[in-house]
Design a protein around this motif. Sequence first.
Motif, PDB file in Angstrom:
ATOM      1  N   LEU A 150       0.893  -1.400   0.033  1.00 38.89           N
ATOM      2  CA  LEU A 150      -0.109  -0.518  -0.516  1.00 38.89           C
ATOM      3  C   LEU A 150       0.749   1.306   0.274  1.00 38.89           C
ATOM      4  CD1 LEU A 150      -2.369  -0.836   2.857  1.00 38.89           C
ATOM      5  CD2 LEU A 150      -2.748  -1.449  -0.136  1.00 38.89           C
ATOM      6  N   ARG A 151       0.668   2.735  -0.659  1.00 41.94           N
ATOM      7  CA  ARG A 151       0.884   3.648  -0.871  1.00 41.94           C
ATOM      8  C   ARG A 151       0.027   4.521   0.125  1.00 41.94           C
ATOM      9  NH1 ARG A 151       6.390   5.103  -1.154  1.00 41.94           N
ATOM     10  NH2 ARG A 151       6.423   7.596  -1.638  1.00 41.94           N
ATOM     11  N   ILE A 152       0.051   4.960   1.656  1.00 36.20           N
ATOM     12  CA  ILE A 152      -0.626   6.596   1.856  1.00 36.20           C
ATOM     13  C   ILE A 152      -0.675   7.105   1.841  1.00 36.20           C
ATOM     14  CG2 ILE A 152      -1.925   5.994   4.713  1.00 36.20           C
ATOM     15  CD1 ILE A 152      -1.378   3.311   4.523  1.00 36.20           C
ATOM     16  N   SER A 153      -1.090   8.127   1.379  1.00 42.66           N
ATOM     17  CA  SER A 153      -1.315   9.769   1.903  1.00 42.66           C
ATOM     18  C   SER A 153      -1.766   9.683   2.683  1.00 42.66           C
ATOM     19  CB  SER A 153      -1.643  10.409   0.456  1.00 42.66           C
ATOM     20  OG  SER A 153      -0.822   9.530  -0.730  1.00 42.66           O
ATOM     21  N   TYR A 154      -0.935  10.847   3.394  1.00 42.08           N
ATOM     22  CA  TYR A 154      -2.171  11.352   4.934  1.00 42.08           C
ATOM     23  C   TYR A 154      -1.377  13.046   6.031  1.00 42.08           C
ATOM     24  CZ  TYR A 154       2.546   9.618   7.210  1.00 42.08           C
ATOM     25  OH  TYR A 154       3.764   9.535   7.716  1.00 42.08           O
ATOM     26  N   ARG A 155      -2.079  12.730   6.896  1.00 39.68           N
ATOM     27  CA  ARG A 155      -1.315  14.453   7.815  1.00 39.68           C
ATOM     28  C   ARG A 155      -1.486  13.450   8.906  1.00 39.68           C
ATOM     29  NH1 ARG A 155      -6.213  16.011   4.768  1.00 39.68           N
ATOM     30  NH2 ARG A 155      -7.104  16.451   6.806  1.00 39.68           N
ATOM     31  N   ASP A 156       0.093  14.103   9.272  1.00 35.63           N
ATOM     32  CA  ASP A 156      -0.315  14.435  10.998  1.00 35.63           C
ATOM     33  C   ASP A 156       0.229  15.191  11.724  1.00 35.63           C
ATOM     34  OD1 ASP A 156       1.005  12.775  13.995  1.00 35.63           O
ATOM     35  OD2 ASP A 156       2.568  11.806  12.463  1.00 35.63           O
ATOM     36  N   GLY A 157      -0.783  16.473  12.089  1.00 37.59           N
ATOM     37  CA  GLY A 157      -1.156  17.262  12.391  1.00 37.59           C
ATOM     38  C   GLY A 157      -0.595  18.090  11.809  1.00 37.59           C
ATOM     39  N   ILE A 158       0.289  19.213  11.682  1.00 37.69           N
ATOM     40  CA  ILE A 158       0.895  19.990  10.428  1.00 37.69           C
ATOM     41  C   ILE A 158       1.300  19.382   9.735  1.00 37.69           C
ATOM     42  CG2 ILE A 158       0.187  22.026  12.060  1.00 37.69           C
ATOM     43  CD1 ILE A 158       2.930  22.092  12.377  1.00 37.69           C
ATOM     44  N   ARG A 159       1.906  18.626   9.559  1.00 35.37           N
ATOM     45  CA  ARG A 159       3.058  17.121   8.534  1.00 35.37           C
ATOM     46  C   ARG A 159       2.372  16.497   7.683  1.00 35.37           C
ATOM     47  NH1 ARG A 159       8.043  15.007  12.369  1.00 35.37           N
ATOM     48  NH2 ARG A 159       8.471  15.489   9.891  1.00 35.37           N
ATOM     49  N   TRP A 160       2.881  16.146   7.088  1.00 35.09           N
ATOM     50  CA  TRP A 160       1.939  15.289   5.789  1.00 35.09           C
ATOM     51  C   TRP A 160       2.930  14.561   5.052  1.00 35.09           C
ATOM     52  CZ3 TRP A 160       2.243  20.734   4.650  1.00 35.09           C
ATOM     53  CH2 TRP A 160       3.576  20.662   3.422  1.00 35.09           C
ATOM     54  N   GLY A 161       2.484  13.549   4.683  1.00 35.32           N
ATOM     55  CA  GLY A 161       3.359  12.347   4.138  1.00 35.32           C
ATOM     56  C   GLY A 161       2.571  11.641   3.055  1.00 35.32           C
ATOM     57  N   ASP A 162       3.498  10.925   2.430  1.00 35.04           N
ATOM     58  CA  ASP A 162       3.019   9.928   1.421  1.00 35.04           C
ATOM     59  C   ASP A 162       3.480   8.696   1.418  1.00 35.04           C
ATOM     60  OD1 ASP A 162       1.820   8.451  -0.824  1.00 35.04           O
ATOM     61  OD2 ASP A 162       2.907  10.140  -2.422  1.00 35.04           O
TER      62      ASP A 162
END
Length: 224
Positions: A150-162
Amino acid sequence: MSSSSLEVPRRQKPEKRSKLWRILVILATLAVAVGWLIWFLRTPDDLPTTDRSADGAGVVDQPLYVGMFAVGDGFDRTITITDIEVDVEADGDVEVTPQLCRGGSLSVTTDPSGWCPELEDPKDQEFTAGDSIVLVVTASEPADVEIGRLRISYRDGIRWGDQDAGLEGATLSFADHQPGTVVEEPEDTTTERPESEPEEKRDKKDEDGEGNKEEKRDGKNDPA
């Protein structure tokens, strides 16, 4: 007669190089700060991955539920999922749908109710300790399916990743399925059964038998 000359003092021009150098230093510092901030915002901690993979078999037109990403109590973050991508290779027509399982996880099954009573669309949903991502795979024809990580795009507080997450992949197979039918065999009417002998014939046979017995007994008793 005497003459005197007046000398006008020259004004000292500011050093352009020193000002330009200071400007460059400030711009470079700002660029480094902005770059670090973008890097920080775009690189949250990696999501858990594993080298394990899943294997399973199903039948056509029956959904197969495959657990691809689960986190235990040690996952101390709450992320918001914005998108999930998955690479699928199949030699038949298949449909793959990511779902969010709240407070549970599973391996491979056709009935997730024992582990995930409720499944929901993960888009814009929070994901935290105890949750998992399940793929619902359905084939409309016999097929072999290879699923990637899986490749998950997400937000973690003020941070975001892929980022990649979960199992390395899954290998599934779907076979054709036809409901079984019970065929009732017709009663065998061709079996030959002995017919009852006529009463007259049976009586005659009994009389002959008694007569033979009488003769045998008489012959045995007569002296030679």
